[in-house]
Design a protein around this motif. Sequence first.
Motif, PDB file in Angstrom:
ATOM      1  N   THR A   1       0.837  -1.219   0.000  1.00 31.68           N
ATOM      2  CA  THR A   1       0.000   0.000   0.000  1.00 31.68           C
ATOM      3  C   THR A   1       0.860   1.253   0.000  1.00 31.68           C
ATOM      4  N   ALA A   2       2.175   1.065   0.121  1.00 31.38           N
ATOM      5  CA  ALA A   2       3.151   2.167   0.068  1.00 31.38           C
ATOM      6  C   ALA A   2       2.822   3.234   1.108  1.00 31.38           C
ATOM      7  N   ALA A   3       2.812   4.495   0.694  1.00 31.03           N
ATOM      8  CA  ALA A   3       2.623   5.593   1.648  1.00 31.03           C
ATOM      9  C   ALA A   3       1.157   5.856   1.955  1.00 31.03           C
ATOM     10  N   GLY A   4       0.283   4.985   1.452  1.00 31.67           N
ATOM     11  CA  GLY A   4      -1.133   5.121   1.772  1.00 31.67           C
ATOM     12  C   GLY A   4      -2.003   5.413   0.565  1.00 31.67           C
ATOM     13  N   TYR A   5      -1.410   5.342  -0.643  1.00 31.72           N
ATOM     14  CA  TYR A   5      -2.192   5.649  -1.847  1.00 31.72           C
ATOM     15  C   TYR A   5      -1.871   4.698  -3.000  1.00 31.72           C
ATOM     16  N   GLY A   6      -1.168   3.590  -2.703  1.00 31.03           N
ATOM     17  CA  GLY A   6      -0.795   2.659  -3.743  1.00 31.03           C
ATOM     18  C   GLY A   6       0.333   3.208  -4.604  1.00 31.03           C
ATOM     19  N   VAL A   7       0.770   2.419  -5.581  1.00 27.65           N
ATOM     20  CA  VAL A   7       1.832   2.838  -6.496  1.00 27.65           C
ATOM     21  C   VAL A   7       1.444   2.453  -7.922  1.00 27.65           C
ATOM     22  N   ASN A   8       2.110   3.081  -8.888  1.00 23.19           N
ATOM     23  CA  ASN A   8       1.815   2.806 -10.293  1.00 23.19           C
ATOM     24  C   ASN A   8       2.619   1.606 -10.802  1.00 23.19           C
ATOM     25  N   LEU A   9       2.471   0.492 -10.078  1.00 20.81           N
ATOM     26  CA  LEU A   9       3.060  -0.784 -10.451  1.00 20.81           C
ATOM     27  C   LEU A   9       2.033  -1.878 -10.162  1.00 20.81           C
ATOM     28  N   PRO A  10       1.981  -2.922 -10.972  1.00 23.75           N
ATOM     29  CA  PRO A  10       1.009  -4.003 -10.735  1.00 23.75           C
ATOM     30  C   PRO A  10       1.524  -4.987  -9.675  1.00 23.75           C
ATOM     31  N   LEU A  11       1.737  -4.483  -8.470  1.00 24.99           N
ATOM     32  CA  LEU A  11       2.298  -5.313  -7.403  1.00 24.99           C
ATOM     33  C   LEU A  11       1.461  -6.572  -7.182  1.00 24.99           C
ATOM     34  N   ASN A  12       2.155  -7.660  -6.958  1.00 27.08           N
ATOM     35  CA  ASN A  12       1.479  -8.936  -6.703  1.00 27.08           C
ATOM     36  C   ASN A  12       1.273  -9.079  -5.195  1.00 27.08           C
ATOM     37  N   ARG A  13       0.234  -8.462  -4.687  1.00 25.86           N
ATOM     38  CA  ARG A  13       0.014  -8.432  -3.242  1.00 25.86           C
ATOM     39  C   ARG A  13      -0.438  -9.785  -2.700  1.00 25.86           C
ATOM     40  N   GLN A  14      -1.047 -10.603  -3.542  1.00 24.02           N
ATOM     41  CA  GLN A  14      -1.414 -11.941  -3.098  1.00 24.02           C
ATOM     42  C   GLN A  14      -0.174 -12.774  -2.832  1.00 24.02           C
ATOM     43  N   LEU A  15       0.880 -12.549  -3.636  1.00 22.16           N
ATOM     44  CA  LEU A  15       2.131 -13.273  -3.440  1.00 22.16           C
ATOM     45  C   LEU A  15       2.721 -12.970  -2.069  1.00 22.16           C
ATOM     46  N   THR A  16       2.821 -11.681  -1.708  1.00 22.31           N
ATOM     47  CA  THR A  16       3.405 -11.343  -0.405  1.00 22.31           C
ATOM     48  C   THR A  16       2.501 -11.780   0.738  1.00 22.31           C
ATOM     49  N   THR A  17       1.201 -11.776   0.498  1.00 24.55           N
ATOM     50  CA  THR A  17       0.268 -12.239   1.527  1.00 24.55           C
ATOM     51  C   THR A  17       0.524 -13.707   1.853  1.00 24.55           C
ATOM     52  N   GLU A  18       0.717 -14.508   0.826  1.00 26.09           N
ATOM     53  CA  GLU A  18       0.991 -15.931   1.037  1.00 26.09           C
ATOM     54  C   GLU A  18       2.391 -16.147   1.593  1.00 26.09           C
ATOM     55  N   GLU A  19       3.366 -15.399   1.079  1.00 28.02           N
ATOM     56  CA  GLU A  19       4.748 -15.540   1.559  1.00 28.02           C
ATOM     57  C   GLU A  19       4.857 -15.244   3.049  1.00 28.02           C
ATOM     58  N   LEU A  20       4.114 -14.249   3.515  1.00 28.85           N
ATOM     59  CA  LEU A  20       4.222 -13.807   4.909  1.00 28.85           C
ATOM     60  C   LEU A  20       3.215 -14.489   5.825  1.00 28.85           C
ATOM     61  N   GLY A  21       2.374 -15.352   5.263  1.00 30.23           N
ATOM     62  CA  GLY A  21       1.451 -16.119   6.087  1.00 30.23           C
ATOM     63  C   GLY A  21       0.254 -15.351   6.582  1.00 30.23           C
ATOM     64  N   PHE A  22      -0.138 -14.295   5.871  1.00 24.58           N
ATOM     65  CA  PHE A  22      -1.344 -13.557   6.243  1.00 24.58           C
ATOM     66  C   PHE A  22      -2.579 -14.255   5.686  1.00 24.58           C
TER      67      PHE A  22
END
Length: 433
Positions: free
Chosen positions: A200-221
């Motif tokens: 979510t960066a500084a609170g407004y997202g970024v202009n990149l197609p970040l794979n947030r599901q990947l980090t969610t699974e990697e970190l066990g959320f």
Amino acid sequence: MPAPIWQKKSQATIDETMMEFMAGEDIILDAELVAYDIQASKAHVKNLQSIDILSSEESQQLIEHLELLDGKIQSGEFKLTAQFEDCHSAIEYYLVNQLGELGKKIHTGRSRNDQVLVATRLFLKDAVHQAIELVTQSAQVCLQQAEKTQQIPMPGYTHMQRAVPSSCGMWFAGFAEAMLDNLITLQSTQQLIDANPLGTAAGYGVNLPLNRQLTTEELGFARIQINPIYTQNSRGKYELAVLSALSQCLLDIRRYSWDISLFTTQEFDFVSLPEEMTTGSSIMPNKRNPDLIELMRASYAVVQSAIIELQSILSLPSGYQRDLQFTKGPLLRAVKKSLQTLLLFPKVIAGTQFKTETLKAAIDTPMYATDFAVELAAQGMPFRDAYQQVVERYDELKARTPEQSIQQRVSPGGCHDLMLSELNQRLKQLTGF
């Protein structure tokens, strides 16, 4: 001191006094968070590789050096010192120092805002998990003690005055059920905070197609925390939820400690504690003091103070505000104190030994009056008439015994029917074992 990671080349030299004030005690406190920050950084690297910001080789190098840094911090080879603003800048400094231009790429697509959020969130998840394990142990030991002591009479008190006969088993079972309720609260809190803020960066997202599901699974959320503005606004809110859940545990421990503090006095003399749980006086050779119990009783105040401090800071508008930095100190101190206290509590429960003869001697004839009034009411006499009759028929109480009284207390949950199997079943349902 390395230049702050946010400083531009054109800017004037930073005033050291101002930097010290703004950094505060972050670098000291971050010793608790740096391992989680490294864990999240590795997940972020994999994210950047998945969207082709980093090559496979670059990703591998960064992850290898993050793991090396983790080991160096644990061994003391790399120290978080005052030369860094915080652990985030220390990690970036190390990577740039080791990998040059590649090290500078790691911050692509993230802010220190979501960086500290995810490190703190992982820390809180771990803390709640530990609390659940320790509260489970406390409930188990309370139930074991209740089973062993359910036939031992003890005085029951209201208004600090002797009231009716009770039992040691009922006393222990009361704290067992309290711990079961605390498990429910902790598990609910665990579910609440199990949301990934990274990306979510500084609170407004970024202009990149970040794979947030990947980090969610990697970190066990369990889920993604979706809205970037709310993610920032949840900082402090989730922390308060954790502290509130921990405070419920420590509230019960405070009451247990208060009881033990009274019961170990010469005036009561109901309980003995193992010698290792008491200390001697520096001047009075005759004294043994329940210092451990008194400090556990005071632990609740540490958590409550942190809650008040956070609530005071959180009078803020939407978005990140630097005020939030001041939530870190009270949060970490309160969590540490809570887990220390919870770790000791099962040992104190197991070490609580009631003095059977002293307890029995403290139950005197007037304490059977309520039993007698209820018996008369059960025979058909209106209770208010029975209440008056007890005074007139006082001599009939003298033949009663504490053992009879607790055996006749047959209401569900009462001394004769502590419903320990039901409490054990609840514990099994909550914990799975």
